[in-house]
Design a protein around this motif. Structure first.
Motif, PDB file in Angstrom:
ATOM      1  N   ALA A 243      32.947 -12.290 -24.359  1.00  0.00           N
ATOM      2  CA  ALA A 243      32.667 -13.407 -24.304  1.00  0.00           C
ATOM      3  C   ALA A 243      31.278 -12.299 -25.150  1.00  0.00           C
ATOM      4  O   ALA A 243      30.901 -12.939 -26.474  1.00  0.00           O
ATOM      5  CB  ALA A 243      31.660 -12.593 -22.738  1.00  0.00           C
ATOM      6  N   ALA A 244      31.500 -11.325 -25.720  1.00  0.00           N
ATOM      7  CA  ALA A 244      30.403 -10.598 -26.299  1.00  0.00           C
ATOM      8  C   ALA A 244      31.470 -10.941 -27.847  1.00  0.00           C
ATOM      9  O   ALA A 244      30.162 -11.288 -28.960  1.00  0.00           O
ATOM     10  CB  ALA A 244      29.938  -9.372 -25.880  1.00  0.00           C
ATOM     11  N   SER A 245      32.069 -10.874 -27.863  1.00  0.00           N
ATOM     12  CA  SER A 245      33.112 -10.946 -29.284  1.00  0.00           C
ATOM     13  C   SER A 245      32.757 -12.783 -29.368  1.00  0.00           C
ATOM     14  O   SER A 245      32.653 -12.833 -30.966  1.00  0.00           O
ATOM     15  CB  SER A 245      34.430 -10.812 -29.374  1.00  0.00           C
ATOM     16  N   PHE A 246      33.120 -13.205 -28.982  1.00  0.00           N
ATOM     17  CA  PHE A 246      33.265 -14.963 -29.336  1.00  0.00           C
ATOM     18  C   PHE A 246      31.280 -15.312 -29.355  1.00  0.00           C
ATOM     19  O   PHE A 246      31.366 -15.490 -30.607  1.00  0.00           O
ATOM     20  CB  PHE A 246      33.400 -16.133 -28.220  1.00  0.00           C
ATOM     21  N   GLN A 247      30.392 -14.881 -28.366  1.00  0.00           N
ATOM     22  CA  GLN A 247      29.471 -15.080 -29.275  1.00  0.00           C
ATOM     23  C   GLN A 247      28.360 -14.767 -30.018  1.00  0.00           C
ATOM     24  O   GLN A 247      28.132 -15.505 -30.978  1.00  0.00           O
ATOM     25  CB  GLN A 247      28.328 -14.714 -27.627  1.00  0.00           C
ATOM     26  N   MET A 248      29.519 -13.340 -30.244  1.00  0.00           N
ATOM     27  CA  MET A 248      29.002 -12.499 -32.255  1.00  0.00           C
ATOM     28  C   MET A 248      29.145 -14.311 -32.835  1.00  0.00           C
ATOM     29  O   MET A 248      28.976 -14.221 -34.080  1.00  0.00           O
ATOM     30  CB  MET A 248      29.674 -11.587 -31.943  1.00  0.00           C
ATOM     31  N   ALA A 249      30.643 -14.031 -33.074  1.00  0.00           N
ATOM     32  CA  ALA A 249      31.277 -14.948 -33.977  1.00  0.00           C
ATOM     33  C   ALA A 249      30.803 -15.758 -33.959  1.00  0.00           C
ATOM     34  O   ALA A 249      30.315 -16.555 -35.210  1.00  0.00           O
ATOM     35  CB  ALA A 249      32.672 -15.028 -33.536  1.00  0.00           C
ATOM     36  N   VAL A 250      30.400 -16.634 -32.926  1.00  0.00           N
ATOM     37  CA  VAL A 250      29.809 -17.743 -33.307  1.00  0.00           C
ATOM     38  C   VAL A 250      27.982 -18.105 -33.444  1.00  0.00           C
ATOM     39  O   VAL A 250      27.150 -18.520 -34.589  1.00  0.00           O
ATOM     40  CB  VAL A 250      29.313 -18.430 -31.603  1.00  0.00           C
ATOM     41  N   MET A 251      27.269 -16.829 -33.144  1.00  0.00           N
ATOM     42  CA  MET A 251      26.048 -17.122 -33.348  1.00  0.00           C
ATOM     43  C   MET A 251      25.748 -16.421 -34.660  1.00  0.00           C
ATOM     44  O   MET A 251      24.729 -16.861 -35.675  1.00  0.00           O
ATOM     45  CB  MET A 251      25.200 -15.665 -32.348  1.00  0.00           C
ATOM     46  N   ASP A 252      26.716 -15.026 -35.452  1.00  0.00           N
ATOM     47  CA  ASP A 252      26.631 -14.838 -37.078  1.00  0.00           C
ATOM     48  C   ASP A 252      27.337 -16.211 -37.731  1.00  0.00           C
ATOM     49  O   ASP A 252      25.343 -16.050 -38.359  1.00  0.00           O
ATOM     50  CB  ASP A 252      28.169 -14.196 -36.919  1.00  0.00           C
ATOM     51  N   VAL A 253      27.228 -17.142 -37.558  1.00  0.00           N
ATOM     52  CA  VAL A 253      27.437 -18.491 -38.438  1.00  0.00           C
ATOM     53  C   VAL A 253      25.941 -18.706 -38.151  1.00  0.00           C
ATOM     54  O   VAL A 253      25.478 -19.598 -39.324  1.00  0.00           O
ATOM     55  CB  VAL A 253      28.909 -19.010 -37.831  1.00  0.00           C
ATOM     56  N   ILE A 254      26.171 -18.763 -36.922  1.00  0.00           N
ATOM     57  CA  ILE A 254      24.820 -19.870 -36.690  1.00  0.00           C
ATOM     58  C   ILE A 254      23.502 -19.519 -37.700  1.00  0.00           C
ATOM     59  O   ILE A 254      22.577 -20.329 -37.546  1.00  0.00           O
ATOM     60  CB  ILE A 254      24.275 -20.595 -34.759  1.00  0.00           C
ATOM     61  N   VAL A 255      23.027 -18.048 -37.611  1.00  0.00           N
ATOM     62  CA  VAL A 255      21.708 -17.544 -38.096  1.00  0.00           C
ATOM     63  C   VAL A 255      22.036 -17.537 -39.614  1.00  0.00           C
ATOM     64  O   VAL A 255      21.235 -18.217 -40.226  1.00  0.00           O
ATOM     65  CB  VAL A 255      22.241 -15.805 -37.159  1.00  0.00           C
ATOM     66  N   ASP A 256      22.755 -17.277 -39.845  1.00  0.00           N
ATOM     67  CA  ASP A 256      23.697 -17.216 -41.143  1.00  0.00           C
ATOM     68  C   ASP A 256      22.677 -18.289 -41.940  1.00  0.00           C
ATOM     69  O   ASP A 256      22.085 -18.747 -43.150  1.00  0.00           O
ATOM     70  CB  ASP A 256      24.696 -17.288 -41.436  1.00  0.00           C
ATOM     71  N   LYS A 257      23.871 -19.876 -41.213  1.00  0.00           N
ATOM     72  CA  LYS A 257      23.017 -21.190 -41.231  1.00  0.00           C
ATOM     73  C   LYS A 257      21.685 -21.598 -41.351  1.00  0.00           C
ATOM     74  O   LYS A 257      21.360 -22.576 -42.392  1.00  0.00           O
ATOM     75  CB  LYS A 257      24.306 -22.315 -41.019  1.00  0.00           C
ATOM     76  N   SER A 258      20.819 -20.970 -40.405  1.00  0.00           N
ATOM     77  CA  SER A 258      19.696 -22.072 -40.681  1.00  0.00           C
ATOM     78  C   SER A 258      19.527 -21.131 -41.026  1.00  0.00           C
ATOM     79  O   SER A 258      17.533 -21.185 -41.510  1.00  0.00           O
ATOM     80  CB  SER A 258      19.328 -21.037 -39.166  1.00  0.00           C
ATOM     81  N   ILE A 259      19.501 -19.570 -42.037  1.00  0.00           N
ATOM     82  CA  ILE A 259      17.986 -19.161 -42.562  1.00  0.00           C
ATOM     83  C   ILE A 259      18.329 -19.809 -43.747  1.00  0.00           C
ATOM     84  O   ILE A 259      17.562 -19.541 -44.723  1.00  0.00           O
ATOM     85  CB  ILE A 259      18.267 -17.551 -42.981  1.00  0.00           C
ATOM     86  N   TYR A 260      19.501 -19.694 -44.249  1.00  0.00           N
ATOM     87  CA  TYR A 260      20.033 -20.811 -45.356  1.00  0.00           C
ATOM     88  C   TYR A 260      19.542 -21.870 -45.588  1.00  0.00           C
ATOM     89  O   TYR A 260      18.511 -22.425 -46.714  1.00  0.00           O
ATOM     90  CB  TYR A 260      21.658 -21.128 -45.686  1.00  0.00           C
ATOM     91  N   ALA A 261      19.443 -23.016 -44.613  1.00  0.00           N
ATOM     92  CA  ALA A 261      18.923 -24.306 -44.419  1.00  0.00           C
ATOM     93  C   ALA A 261      17.356 -23.536 -44.294  1.00  0.00           C
ATOM     94  O   ALA A 261      16.555 -24.705 -45.147  1.00  0.00           O
ATOM     95  CB  ALA A 261      19.038 -24.501 -43.093  1.00  0.00           C
ATOM     96  N   ALA A 262      16.799 -23.047 -43.973  1.00  0.00           N
ATOM     97  CA  ALA A 262      14.925 -23.005 -44.146  1.00  0.00           C
ATOM     98  C   ALA A 262      14.821 -22.129 -46.059  1.00  0.00           C
ATOM     99  O   ALA A 262      13.874 -23.163 -45.683  1.00  0.00           O
ATOM    100  CB  ALA A 262      14.931 -21.594 -43.345  1.00  0.00           C
ATOM    101  N   ARG A 263      15.977 -21.952 -46.189  1.00  0.00           N
ATOM    102  CA  ARG A 263      15.591 -21.477 -47.576  1.00  0.00           C
ATOM    103  C   ARG A 263      15.329 -22.741 -48.421  1.00  0.00           C
ATOM    104  O   ARG A 263      14.660 -22.863 -49.343  1.00  0.00           O
ATOM    105  CB  ARG A 263      16.479 -20.192 -48.137  1.00  0.00           C
TER     106      ARG A 263
END
Ligand code: KG4
Ligand code: ZN
Length: 338
Positions: A243-263
């Motif tokens: 559960a933790a590894s799945f969640q981290m893999a998903v959230m890493d991408v979501i967070v990176d793309k959100s910051i990139y999109a904001a920039r």
């Protein structure tokens, strides 16, 4: 009518919550009654559309009555009637729409059909009275995963979305293979807190360079394959680590793309919305990323992350202010685009 005094009645029935709310001035919740059907659908492992519609029908009148009573108002005090017109389950949406039409017609008040996802974004206006557009919205729900440039109260540009499963859907499916039951997201979130997010290196799927789209069907399959392989090798599975590894893999991408999109869009505010915005790892990671990038982060309290009618009333308030009124021929749009 003073805008701050405008009373909006909101109705939400797109999935398995029957909800009715009264909101003043688009920002102040006077009541927000949510009747959840989770216990009813749990035995089926997911929402059964026909059963959902029947329960909406049973719940609607008492929920409306309670919302009015809690707010201390009557139909005569309401200025605008807002309702979710889509996307969602067609039979479920129709119950809310028919109720909203009846109220609007009988009390001679304007009817405003709103997009469910606009509602999720608007939940932040209720939670943060000072928040104003523009901002970058990350919408993460059971049916959507989108990055949206919110330019004003009624101007939205979709920058990217999922090409297959929505992130909430991936959570629900992973929960199922881990035997955690429905609704999956909160159960995976809870279990993941006891696991090691670095235990299993699930692939982070970024798609093409600069893409603001997502894909979550691969990770869902990777989790299933991992479990099967371990079973074949007769090796133990630690569900909390999965559960933790799945969640981290998903959230890493979501967070990176959100910051990139904001920039990319020149936004320094990021606003999270939808059921998965309740996820504790997403909140922590996004807090950290926003801080590192000098950005402000907003998200609603848990009760306003998942489906509720206050967010629909808020969205209807701003649609009405922008001059949008629906006719009594308003229809349900199960696949409505943002
Ligand atoms: O926004 P929402 O209530 O309904 C839709 O419009 O889809 O989102 C429901 C989704 C479900 O997939 C549920 O599993 C997920 O949000 N969810 C979560 C959490 N709480 C709800 N996912 C991850 N972590 C959570 N804490
Ligand atoms: Zn929703």
């Amino acid at each position: 009518m003073n805008e701050k005094e405008l009373l909006t009645l909101g109705i939400e029935t797109s999935c398995d919550e029957t909800s009715v709310a009264v909101v003043r001035g688009g920002r102040e919740i006077l009541s927000n009654v949510i009747s959840s059907q989770i216990e009813i659908h749990k035995v089926f492992g997911g929402v059964v559309p026909e059963i959902a519609s029947r329960h909406h029908l049973d719940n609607m009148n008492p929920v409306i009555a309670e919302a009015l009573e809690t707010a201390g108002v009557t139909f005569a005090d309401i200025d605008v009637v807002g309702v979710t017109k889509g996307p969602g389950l067609v039979g479920a949406l129709l119950i809310g729409i028919a109720s909203a039409k009846a109220i609007a017609y009988a009390s001679k008040k304007p009817l405003v059909g709103v997009h469910h996802i606009h509602g999720h974004i608007c939940a932040n206006y209720l939670a943060h009275p000072q928040l104003e557009p523009p901002f970058l919205a990350l919408v993460v729900s059971g049916g959507h995963t989108n990055l949206i440039d919110v330019k004003s109260y009624d101007e939205y540009e979709v920058l990217g979305g999922t090409r297959d499963d929505a992130v909430g859907e991936a959570f629900d499916k992973v929960a199922r293979v881990l035997g955690l039951g429905y609704p999956g997201g909160p159960n995976v979130d809870k279990l993941a807190r006891e696991g090691n997010p670095a235990a299993i290196p699930f692939k982070r799927v970024y798609l093409e360079k600069d893409s603001l789209d997502f894909s979550f069907s691969g990770i869902k399959t990777a989790v299933i394959n991992y479990i099967h392989t371990q079973e074949q090798k007769k090796e133990a599975i630690n569900p909390a680590d999965v559960a933790a590894s799945f969640q981290m893999a998903v959230m890493d991408v979501i967070v990176d793309k959100s910051i990139y999109a904001a920039r990319q869009t020149g936004n320094h505010k990021i606003v999270m919305a939808g059921g998965v915005a309740a996820n504790s790892m997403l909140r922590e990671k996004m807090e950290q990323a926003a801080k590192n990038n000098n950005m402000e982060l907003y998200y609603p309290p848990l009760i306003l992350c998942t489906d509720n009618a206050a967010m629909i009333a808020c969205a209807a308030h701003y649609r009405y202010k922008a001059g949008e009124v629906s006719g009594l021929d308003l229809d349900a749009y199960p696949g409505l685009k943002i």
